[in-house]
Design an enzyme around this catalytic site. Structure first.
Site, PDB file in Angstrom:
ATOM      1  N   ASP A 153      10.835   5.005  -9.954  1.00 23.94           N
ATOM      2  CA  ASP A 153      10.542   5.632 -11.245  1.00 23.94           C
ATOM      3  C   ASP A 153      11.429   6.842 -11.506  1.00 23.94           C
ATOM      4  OD1 ASP A 153       8.662   3.767 -11.832  1.00 23.94           O
ATOM      5  OD2 ASP A 153       6.953   5.142 -11.940  1.00 23.94           O
TER       6      ASP A 153
ATOM      7  N   LYS B 216      -0.992  -3.790  -3.387  1.00 25.38           N
ATOM      8  CA  LYS B 216      -2.237  -3.088  -3.057  1.00 25.38           C
ATOM      9  C   LYS B 216      -2.141  -1.647  -3.519  1.00 25.38           C
ATOM     10  CE  LYS B 216      -5.284  -1.499   0.512  1.00 25.38           C
ATOM     11  NZ  LYS B 216      -5.101  -0.121   0.020  1.00 25.38           N
TER      12      LYS B 216
ATOM     13  N   SER C 112       0.807  -1.207   0.000  1.00 23.64           N
ATOM     14  CA  SER C 112       0.000   0.000   0.000  1.00 23.64           C
ATOM     15  C   SER C 112       0.851   1.274   0.000  1.00 23.64           C
ATOM     16  CB  SER C 112      -0.954  -0.049   1.200  1.00 23.64           C
ATOM     17  OG  SER C 112      -2.030   0.820   1.032  1.00 23.64           O
TER      18      SER C 112
END
Length: 447
Positions: free
Chosen positions: A304, A318, A293
């Protein structure tokens, strides 16, 4: 009150619901929520009048609402007042209790660690103790969540805890007085080569403040900016999305942290600001199958932006956001309201973060955890065209190293050796080596 949370968590008038009787009667409301409530009222009246024993109307309605919300997905739920109060305490990082972190191992309740300064620590309970009784009852006789409720309680109240300790044949019994326990979500220490180790256990209301406090202490101990940082998100189940974004912001100088989408449309985009406490130093992030999460949000953002190499196992997967809604009477509800995506548009939902350095451990089938994609009723990810595939290097641990990696999930920062390359935490060893490779490259490149 509504808050957003990334979660490894209606009030009906009974008399009004009970006014319509008779099977199959049509209503003037048509296909509306009111028609559904009338049907609930019919069932309630039949149960109250005809069930073999008298029933508790409030309990029945709580069950009906719980069933309705839980049908949506595994992370939406209705919480009666007592459950909602306990949930609020968890996100605030405070509750009444004795101050121990526990987990089940081989059907035994094992103390991971006592919280510093807590009644349990002062009384002498230590890591590795096996809890064999709580209030005179065998802890194996009930689920962990109910046991935790019995360990917790009003400050000033007593609870007797019996533990068995390695090397002793007798049972140690402690009569403990519950206190307000503050559970720190961040622990840190300065390791050799001026490397900062930062572990985040969960994203609570004060996690960002705790991180800034840790950063200041680490700079003081290092005599300036540390040479690198290991961010350990293993076994971090998530928590409050705003705190996760603020933490990611401290590691980024600019750019998108994440976006959220509701029914396919982007509804929010959160970006980093300049001046993060850890934004300039080499970084690795440690993750495992229990990283979930909000912690996946942080790992995905740093990956990224190529701010950090992610080391460990594929994460839980999640990628949904829950709103925390306070309801009348002290009840509350967690309701999934959106999906979140990494800066490149990757969907975490039912996929997870894929490490740059995959650390594989040999596990029995019984040791393999359930991930989001294995949960019944999980949300499928929306297609974004962004591929989750990326180049990986793979490190395979032998059986002994793999067992040490599993044991390390509960390690506090104070238990991390100054030189992790000489310790037993195999995943941390790999991350340590990856970080030092980056530090050498940074030094060679110069300012």
């Amino acid at each position: 009150m509504t808050r957003s949370v990334l979660l490894p968590v209606f009030a009906f008038a009974g008399g009004a619901c009970a006014t319509a009787l008779g099977g199959g009667a049509r209503t003037a409301h048509g296909d509306t929520p009111f028609a559904a409530v009338e049907q609930l009222g019919r069932v309630l009246v039949r149960v109250e009048n005809e069930y073999v024993d008298p029933v508790d109307r409030a309990k029945l309605l709580d069950g009906a609402i719980k069933g309705m919300v839980s049908e949506l997905d595994p992370h939406s739920s209705y919480m009666p007042p007592d459950e909602f109060a306990a949930f609020e305490g968890d996100t605030q990082g405070e509750f009444g209790g004795i101050g121990i972190e526990v987990e089940t191992r081989d059907d035994k309740l094992v103390v991971l660690s006592p919280i510093e300064g807590s009644p349990a620590e002062r009384a002498g309970i230590v890591s590795g103790d096996i809890v064999v009784s709580v209030g005179g009852k065998d802890p194996s006789a009930e689920p962990l969540d109910k046991l935790v409720k019995r360990l917790r309680g009003a400050p000033g109240s007593h609870v007797k805890v019996g533990v068995k300790r390695q090397g002793r044949s007798d049972i140690l019994t402690f009569d403990l007085v519950r206190e307000v326990i503050h559970v720190p979500s961040v622990s840190s220490r300065l390791l050799s080569d001026r490397v900062a180790y930062v572990r985040i256990k969960q994203f609570q209301e004060h996690t960002h403040d705790e991180l800034l406090d840790a950063a200041a202490k680490l700079r003081a101990r290092a005599g300036g900016q540390p040479a690198g940082v290991v961010l350990d998100l293993r076994s971090d189940p998530g928590g409050l999305v705003d705190q996760a974004a603020d933490v990611a912001d401290e590691f980024l100088a600019a750019g998108v942290i994440y976006t959220t989408r509701h029914r396919g449309l982007i509804v929010d985009e959160v970006t980093a600001r300049a001046g993060g406490a850890f934004a300039r130093m080499p970084c690795v992030v440690l993750v495992d199958q229990y990283t979930a999460s909000a912690s996946e949000l942080v790992a995905g953002a740093l990956q990224d932006h190529k701010r950090a190499s992610v080391v460990g196992e594929p994460t839980f997967g999640k990628g949904s956001v829950q709103a925390i809604i306070a309801l009348p009477g002290g009840a509350g509800m967690r309701l999934t309201v959106s999906r979140y995506y990494t800066p490149s548009g990757r969907a975490i939902q039912a996929d997870g973060v894929h490490p740059d350095v995959l650390v594989e451990t040999k596990k029995d089938d019984a040791d393999r955890s359930v991930r989001e994609k294995d949960l019944e009723g999980h949300l499928a990810p929306e297609s974004t065209g962004a591929s989750a595939a990326r180049s990986q290097s793979v490190v395979v641990l032998d059986d002994d190293a793999g067992s040490h990696a599993a044991e390390s999930r509960g390690t506090e920062a104070r238990g991390v050796p100054d030189d992790p390359s000489k310790g037993g935490d195999a995943v941390l060893k790999v991350g340590w080596q990856v970080l030092h490779d980056v530090m050498r490259q940074t030094t060679a490149a110069g300012p």
